[in-house]
Design an enzyme around this catalytic site. Structure first.
Site, PDB file in Angstrom:
ATOM      1  N   LYS A   1       4.582   8.603   8.879  1.00  0.00           N
ATOM      2  CA  LYS A   1       4.284   7.714  10.244  1.00  0.00           C
ATOM      3  C   LYS A   1       5.149   8.218  11.240  1.00  0.00           C
ATOM      4  O   LYS A   1       5.087   9.353  11.812  1.00  0.00           O
ATOM      5  CB  LYS A   1       4.095   6.487  10.012  1.00  0.00           C
TER       6      LYS A   1
ATOM      7  N   TYR B   1       0.760  -1.081   0.053  1.00  0.00           N
ATOM      8  CA  TYR B   1      -0.058   0.068   0.003  1.00  0.00           C
ATOM      9  C   TYR B   1       0.967   1.405  -0.085  1.00  0.00           C
ATOM     10  O   TYR B   1       1.737   1.433   0.781  1.00  0.00           O
ATOM     11  CB  TYR B   1      -0.932  -0.125   1.078  1.00  0.00           C
TER      12      TYR B   1
ATOM     13  N   ASP C   1       9.290   2.238  -0.081  1.00  0.00           N
ATOM     14  CA  ASP C   1       8.299   3.264   0.606  1.00  0.00           C
ATOM     15  C   ASP C   1       8.367   2.756   1.935  1.00  0.00           C
ATOM     16  O   ASP C   1       8.002   1.883   2.447  1.00  0.00           O
ATOM     17  CB  ASP C   1       6.845   2.754  -0.132  1.00  0.00           C
TER      18      ASP C   1
HETATM   19  C1  LIG Z   1       0.346   4.690   5.697  1.00  0.00           C
HETATM   20  C2  LIG Z   1       1.220   4.499   4.477  1.00  0.00           C
HETATM   21  C3  LIG Z   1       1.065   5.321   3.439  1.00  0.00           C
HETATM   22  C4  LIG Z   1       0.216   6.227   3.491  1.00  0.00           C
HETATM   23  O1  LIG Z   1       0.340   7.382   4.287  1.00  0.00           O
HETATM   24  P1  LIG Z   1      -0.826   8.313   4.618  1.00  0.00           P
HETATM   25  O2  LIG Z   1      -0.172   9.254   5.662  1.00  0.00           O
HETATM   26  O3  LIG Z   1      -1.750   7.437   5.197  1.00  0.00           O
HETATM   27  O4  LIG Z   1      -1.207   9.115   3.332  1.00  0.00           O
HETATM   28  C5  LIG Z   1       1.932   5.120   2.473  1.00  0.00           C
HETATM   29  N1  LIG Z   1       2.838   3.874   2.199  1.00  0.00           N
HETATM   30  C6  LIG Z   1       2.909   3.181   3.356  1.00  0.00           C
HETATM   31  C7  LIG Z   1       3.947   1.835   3.191  1.00  0.00           C
HETATM   32  C8  LIG Z   1       1.945   3.241   4.563  1.00  0.00           C
HETATM   33  O5  LIG Z   1       2.215   2.322   5.613  1.00  0.00           O
END
Ligand SMILES: *Cc1c(COP(=O)(O)O)cnc(C)c1O
Length: 427
Positions: free
Chosen positions: A265, A142, A237
């Site tokens: 995060k 994701y 990511d």
């Molecule tokens: C949470 C997450 C996102 C998206 O971040 P948001 O702050 O919710 O837009 C993208 N990539 C990864 C791996 C994530 O865990």
């Protein structure tokens, strides 16, 4: 102080005002989610007077526990001086310095507000830099809720059975090629087929959005080799894994250097902030010096930046014990949980890396999203409900990750083992 409305009443009211009653679909679960009144350390306290040992930790955003004093102090101090300026600040430079000091591939940093923004900008950066259109992503990974990556995505997209969102033009989706995670043969073949069109490979170096799924030893190295061969960029990511697996993230943990990393995060210590970081020659493609446009009114805002500096400074100070301790206590918890399931003759797979773990209700060893999907969701859901009644909050989906923070005490972890033992008697 108890609020006037119960969670149940609030959910009813919310459902008339907010689609599904929630502002992010992952927060939704049956019959209704509890509404949080406040959070401190390892605990969430709801409006009904219950408290929970929290393993959701805002989907991994929190590593020191909720309302961490150094972060709150830094933010309170900044509030006195203003909240958003529309001009550069010294603090942004300090934060960029801190990030480049610790994230191996980071020569330069561009700040944004959310993980989704960071990956969106990183993908555009890679396309702009290479002048090529195609993106390779992996099933179950994701990367935020935007068009080019909402194709076979994990997290809420999988939980609610719509890994491919409506509203995404075919022309956008066709530039995203999706492959199974950990499948080196398919990767090699596809890279050959894509030939000169590949701009970037984007991947969660360890998946946190399909539950925890670990990369095989050769997988990340092979991604790097493939990207190089195709003259494409490798994007890690690390919105979850950054500052979580190690101070330098998965890059440091696994020793593989991508071209671009996205962070979010943990970075903000509970405030919205994200970053695209990478090699100088790539990063200099960003506007205003390069031709790849990227912008944000609240990007680098002093509130989030002060929270991020407080968080990274604390991580830097504590790194020698923190990451070992987190991994140690998580491993011990996982070991105890495994024993409980074995004693009950219940087949589960528990995947763990550092302070992240997932209990999959399946007897299949989970190495990709297809295998994760063999899990018994009904069993997971009743397990989840049962844990809630015992004051333990796991993220409300089989396909999410449990996070342990440094605020989780020995007592919290023991309580969790007891709660799981008793939940298993109810399954
Ligand atoms: C949470 C997450 C996102 C998206 O971040 P948001 O702050 O919710 O837009 C993208 N990539 C990864 C791996 C994530 O865990």
């Amino acid at each position: 102080m108890a609020s006037k409305l119960s969670s149940s009443a609030l959910f009813k009211k919310a459902s008339g005002l907010i689609p599904g009653g929630v502002n992010s679909p992952v927060r939704s679960f049956k019959p209704y989610p509890f509404f949080t009144e406040y959070a401190k350390g390892s605990k969430l306290h709801d409006v009904d007077g219950n408290k929970y040992v929290d393993y959701c930790m805002a989907y991994g955003a929190i590593i020191f526990g909720h309302s961490h004093p150094p972060v709150l102090e830094a933010v309170k101090k900044q509030l006195e001086s203003g909240t958003v300026y529309g001009t550069p600040t010294e603090a942004e430079v300090d934060l960029a310095q801190l990030i480049t000091d610790h994230v191996p591939c980071a020569d330069m940093v561009r700040l944004a507000n959310t993980g989704a923004e960071a990956t969106m900008h990183a993908i555009r950066l890679a396309r702009g830099f290479t002048g090529k259109p195609k993106l390779l992503k992996f099933e179950g990974c994701y990367h935020g809720a935007h068009d080019s990556v909402l194709v076979k995505a994990g997290s809420g997209a999988t939980t609610f059975g719509v890994p491919n969102s409506l509203g995404i033009p075919e022309n956008t989706a066709k530039n995203t090629v999706v492959l199974p995670y950990n499948d080196i043969e398919t990767l090699k073949q596809t890279a050959e087929d894509l030939g000169d069109d590949l701009a970037a490979i984007i991947v969660e170096p360890a998946i946190g959005n399909m539950g925890v799924i670990l990369p095989s030893e050769a997988f990340l190295t092979e991604l790097k080799r493939t990207a190089e061969k195709c003259r494409a960029l490798l994007i890690f990511d690390e919105v979850i894994t950054g500052f979580r697996l190690a101070l330098g993230g998965a890059e440091e943990y696994y020793g593989v250097r991508p071209d671009i990393v996205t962070l979010g995060k943990v970075l903000g210590g509970g405030f919205p902030i994200s970053a695209v970081v990478g090699k100088k020659k790539v990063m200099e493609s960003f506007s205003p010096i390069g031709g790849v446009y990227e912008a944000g009114t609240f990007s680098g805002n002093p509130i989030s930046v002060s929270a991020a500096i407080a968080t990274l400074s604390e991580l830097e100070k504590q790194r020698s014990r923190l990451y070992n301790n987190l991994e140690g206590s998580t491993s011990k918890l996982v070991k105890n949980l495994r024993e409980l399931f074995t004693d009950k003759n219940l087949q589960v797979q528990i995947n763990q890396v550092a302070s992240m773990f997932t209990i999959f209700f399946t007897n299949t060893y989970v190495t990709d999203s297809k295998k994760a999907l063999t899990s018994d969701k009904t069993k997971f859901n009743s397990f989840h409900q049962s844990l809630l009644r015992k004051g333990v909050f796991f993220p409300p989906s089989q396909f999410e990750t449990c996070f342990v923070s440094s605020a989780h005490t020995e007592e919290d972890l023991e309580h969790t083992v007891e709660a799981v033992a008793s939940a298993l008697n109810e399954l």
